[in-house]
Design a protein around this motif. Sequence first.
Motif, PDB file in Angstrom:
ATOM      1  N   ASP A  42     -45.352 -25.582 -39.121  1.00 52.38           N
ATOM      2  CA  ASP A  42     -45.576 -24.178 -39.230  1.00 52.38           C
ATOM      3  C   ASP A  42     -45.064 -23.752 -40.646  1.00 52.38           C
ATOM      4  O   ASP A  42     -45.391 -22.649 -40.925  1.00 52.38           O
ATOM      5  N   GLY A  43     -44.471 -24.809 -41.371  1.00 58.68           N
ATOM      6  CA  GLY A  43     -44.006 -24.272 -42.672  1.00 58.68           C
ATOM      7  C   GLY A  43     -42.600 -23.559 -42.664  1.00 58.68           C
ATOM      8  O   GLY A  43     -41.979 -23.604 -43.873  1.00 58.68           O
ATOM      9  N   SER A  44     -42.040 -23.569 -41.692  1.00 56.08           N
ATOM     10  CA  SER A  44     -40.618 -23.011 -41.567  1.00 56.08           C
ATOM     11  C   SER A  44     -39.652 -24.066 -41.696  1.00 56.08           C
ATOM     12  O   SER A  44     -39.909 -25.328 -41.466  1.00 56.08           O
ATOM     13  N   ARG A  45     -38.403 -23.767 -42.195  1.00 51.89           N
ATOM     14  CA  ARG A  45     -37.387 -24.858 -42.551  1.00 51.89           C
ATOM     15  C   ARG A  45     -36.678 -25.494 -41.237  1.00 51.89           C
ATOM     16  O   ARG A  45     -36.375 -24.671 -40.098  1.00 51.89           O
ATOM     17  N   VAL A  46     -36.508 -26.789 -41.308  1.00 54.03           N
ATOM     18  CA  VAL A  46     -35.965 -27.463 -40.246  1.00 54.03           C
ATOM     19  C   VAL A  46     -34.419 -27.257 -40.132  1.00 54.03           C
ATOM     20  O   VAL A  46     -33.806 -27.078 -41.106  1.00 54.03           O
ATOM     21  N   GLU A  47     -33.991 -26.759 -39.035  1.00 51.70           N
ATOM     22  CA  GLU A  47     -32.668 -26.410 -38.687  1.00 51.70           C
ATOM     23  C   GLU A  47     -31.934 -27.689 -37.920  1.00 51.70           C
ATOM     24  O   GLU A  47     -32.705 -28.265 -37.034  1.00 51.70           O
ATOM     25  N   LYS A  48     -30.501 -27.782 -38.024  1.00 51.75           N
ATOM     26  CA  LYS A  48     -30.049 -28.538 -37.015  1.00 51.75           C
ATOM     27  C   LYS A  48     -30.110 -28.370 -35.554  1.00 51.75           C
ATOM     28  O   LYS A  48     -30.036 -27.382 -35.223  1.00 51.75           O
ATOM     29  N   ILE A  49     -30.346 -29.546 -34.596  1.00 49.23           N
ATOM     30  CA  ILE A  49     -30.189 -29.328 -33.426  1.00 49.23           C
ATOM     31  C   ILE A  49     -29.425 -30.387 -32.920  1.00 49.23           C
ATOM     32  O   ILE A  49     -29.624 -31.685 -32.984  1.00 49.23           O
ATOM     33  N   ALA A  50     -28.002 -29.961 -32.417  1.00 48.83           N
ATOM     34  CA  ALA A  50     -27.110 -30.994 -31.935  1.00 48.83           C
ATOM     35  C   ALA A  50     -27.614 -31.924 -31.135  1.00 48.83           C
ATOM     36  O   ALA A  50     -28.007 -31.643 -30.192  1.00 48.83           O
ATOM     37  N   GLY A  51     -27.324 -33.249 -31.545  1.00 49.28           N
ATOM     38  CA  GLY A  51     -27.701 -34.059 -30.425  1.00 49.28           C
ATOM     39  C   GLY A  51     -29.303 -34.718 -30.688  1.00 49.28           C
ATOM     40  O   GLY A  51     -29.466 -35.897 -30.216  1.00 49.28           O
ATOM     41  N   LEU A  52     -30.118 -34.074 -31.428  1.00 50.32           N
ATOM     42  CA  LEU A  52     -31.285 -34.262 -31.494  1.00 50.32           C
ATOM     43  C   LEU A  52     -31.813 -34.445 -32.961  1.00 50.32           C
ATOM     44  O   LEU A  52     -32.861 -35.119 -33.185  1.00 50.32           O
ATOM     45  N   ARG A  53     -31.376 -33.466 -33.839  1.00 52.43           N
ATOM     46  CA  ARG A  53     -32.079 -33.328 -35.144  1.00 52.43           C
ATOM     47  C   ARG A  53     -31.055 -33.095 -36.173  1.00 52.43           C
ATOM     48  O   ARG A  53     -30.069 -31.934 -36.059  1.00 52.43           O
ATOM     49  N   GLU A  54     -30.816 -33.994 -37.271  1.00 52.17           N
ATOM     50  CA  GLU A  54     -29.590 -33.420 -38.333  1.00 52.17           C
ATOM     51  C   GLU A  54     -30.345 -33.612 -39.716  1.00 52.17           C
ATOM     52  O   GLU A  54     -31.138 -34.320 -40.040  1.00 52.17           O
ATOM     53  N   VAL A  55     -29.818 -32.783 -40.456  1.00 52.93           N
ATOM     54  CA  VAL A  55     -30.300 -32.865 -42.063  1.00 52.93           C
ATOM     55  C   VAL A  55     -29.028 -32.936 -42.986  1.00 52.93           C
ATOM     56  O   VAL A  55     -28.195 -32.175 -42.829  1.00 52.93           O
ATOM     57  N   GLY A  62     -33.643 -39.778 -22.362  1.00 47.37           N
ATOM     58  CA  GLY A  62     -34.901 -39.320 -22.012  1.00 47.37           C
ATOM     59  C   GLY A  62     -35.027 -37.754 -21.513  1.00 47.37           C
ATOM     60  O   GLY A  62     -36.188 -37.137 -21.938  1.00 47.37           O
ATOM     61  N   GLU A  63     -34.057 -37.358 -20.595  1.00 46.94           N
ATOM     62  CA  GLU A  63     -34.317 -36.092 -20.527  1.00 46.94           C
ATOM     63  C   GLU A  63     -34.218 -34.877 -21.529  1.00 46.94           C
ATOM     64  O   GLU A  63     -34.525 -33.757 -21.394  1.00 46.94           O
ATOM     65  N   LEU A  64     -33.748 -35.334 -22.730  1.00 50.03           N
ATOM     66  CA  LEU A  64     -33.657 -34.535 -23.833  1.00 50.03           C
ATOM     67  C   LEU A  64     -34.653 -34.368 -24.782  1.00 50.03           C
ATOM     68  O   LEU A  64     -34.765 -33.794 -25.712  1.00 50.03           O
ATOM     69  N   TYR A  65     -35.904 -35.326 -24.440  1.00 51.22           N
ATOM     70  CA  TYR A  65     -37.012 -35.290 -25.412  1.00 51.22           C
ATOM     71  C   TYR A  65     -37.645 -33.875 -25.513  1.00 51.22           C
ATOM     72  O   TYR A  65     -37.703 -33.210 -24.422  1.00 51.22           O
ATOM     73  N   ARG A  66     -37.979 -33.585 -26.776  1.00 56.00           N
ATOM     74  CA  ARG A  66     -38.556 -32.466 -26.874  1.00 56.00           C
ATOM     75  C   ARG A  66     -39.908 -32.426 -27.909  1.00 56.00           C
ATOM     76  O   ARG A  66     -39.565 -33.312 -28.932  1.00 56.00           O
ATOM     77  N   GLN A  67     -41.055 -32.034 -27.518  1.00 61.05           N
ATOM     78  CA  GLN A  67     -42.158 -32.511 -28.327  1.00 61.05           C
ATOM     79  C   GLN A  67     -42.000 -31.692 -29.735  1.00 61.05           C
ATOM     80  O   GLN A  67     -42.540 -32.348 -30.643  1.00 61.05           O
ATOM     81  N   ASP A  68     -41.577 -30.676 -29.706  1.00 58.48           N
ATOM     82  CA  ASP A  68     -41.549 -29.863 -30.952  1.00 58.48           C
ATOM     83  C   ASP A  68     -40.563 -30.424 -32.073  1.00 58.48           C
ATOM     84  O   ASP A  68     -40.506 -30.149 -33.189  1.00 58.48           O
ATOM     85  N   VAL A  69     -39.623 -31.499 -31.675  1.00 57.35           N
ATOM     86  CA  VAL A  69     -38.784 -32.328 -32.239  1.00 57.35           C
ATOM     87  C   VAL A  69     -39.132 -33.715 -32.478  1.00 57.35           C
ATOM     88  O   VAL A  69     -39.144 -34.150 -33.698  1.00 57.35           O
ATOM     89  N   HIS A  70     -39.703 -34.370 -31.396  1.00 59.84           N
ATOM     90  CA  HIS A  70     -39.873 -35.906 -31.400  1.00 59.84           C
ATOM     91  C   HIS A  70     -41.374 -36.229 -31.475  1.00 59.84           C
ATOM     92  O   HIS A  70     -41.697 -37.331 -31.508  1.00 59.84           O
ATOM     93  N   ASP A  71     -42.146 -35.294 -31.486  1.00 54.04           N
ATOM     94  CA  ASP A  71     -43.499 -35.524 -31.670  1.00 54.04           C
ATOM     95  C   ASP A  71     -44.331 -34.641 -32.372  1.00 54.04           C
ATOM     96  O   ASP A  71     -45.131 -33.597 -31.850  1.00 54.04           O
TER      97      ASP A  71
END
Length: 208
Positions: free
Chosen positions: A83-96, A109-118
């Motif tokens: 959506d054009g917004s900046r990626v922020e850190k999500i502990a354990g799922l996404r880091e920059v 598997g239970e931590l899967y998030r579509q908005d992060v992983h797909d």
Amino acid sequence: MHKRYNTFIHIPLAYKETRMLKSLLVILLLAIMPPGTMSGERQGPHFILEPPPRIEFANSTGAQIECAAHASPKPKIEWLKNDGSRVEKIAGLREVDLNGTLYFPPFSGELYRQDVHDTIYQCRVSNTLGSILSRMVRVRAVVNQKYEVQMYDEYVIEGNTAVFRFQVPIYASEFIIVTSWVEGGLHNLYPNTDTDEFQQSTLILSNS
């Protein structure tokens, strides 16, 4: 007759094993300075390592996406969401990282998030002289999970052609590669690359 076979999806991609090597590669690329940089010439950003258009990985391995660029003054590297917004850190799922690397650590598997992983990401590089955007990067994580392959008996009149098919869940079908069919537990029937008679989910036995 209903036959069941148990197996697991597996995508052999490394995460921790390659992280140090890729970071070293970025350092080496940054060391290749374009003409004019050492003399203090001001330059707008340009990519020296643009991320690929597609990244697929297993939740058990994680992944990382590199983005590196040159500019003077020193550029700011950041990642954007679909959506054009900046990626922020999500502990354990996404880091920059500050060097422009986007990390997806291994996750359960239970931590899967579509908005992060797909979803789709883009790398943006900017300084006071301008900014550039990378190509869109399609990121897709696949959760390792158990699935069953099902196959049924087929009955055919003698002299006719028999067609055998197996079925797998939809979520696993695109990751399945058939290497052979086994006859009587002893003989392997391998694909014939010269014809279309051997399909991934179909075995055709003709009377010849």
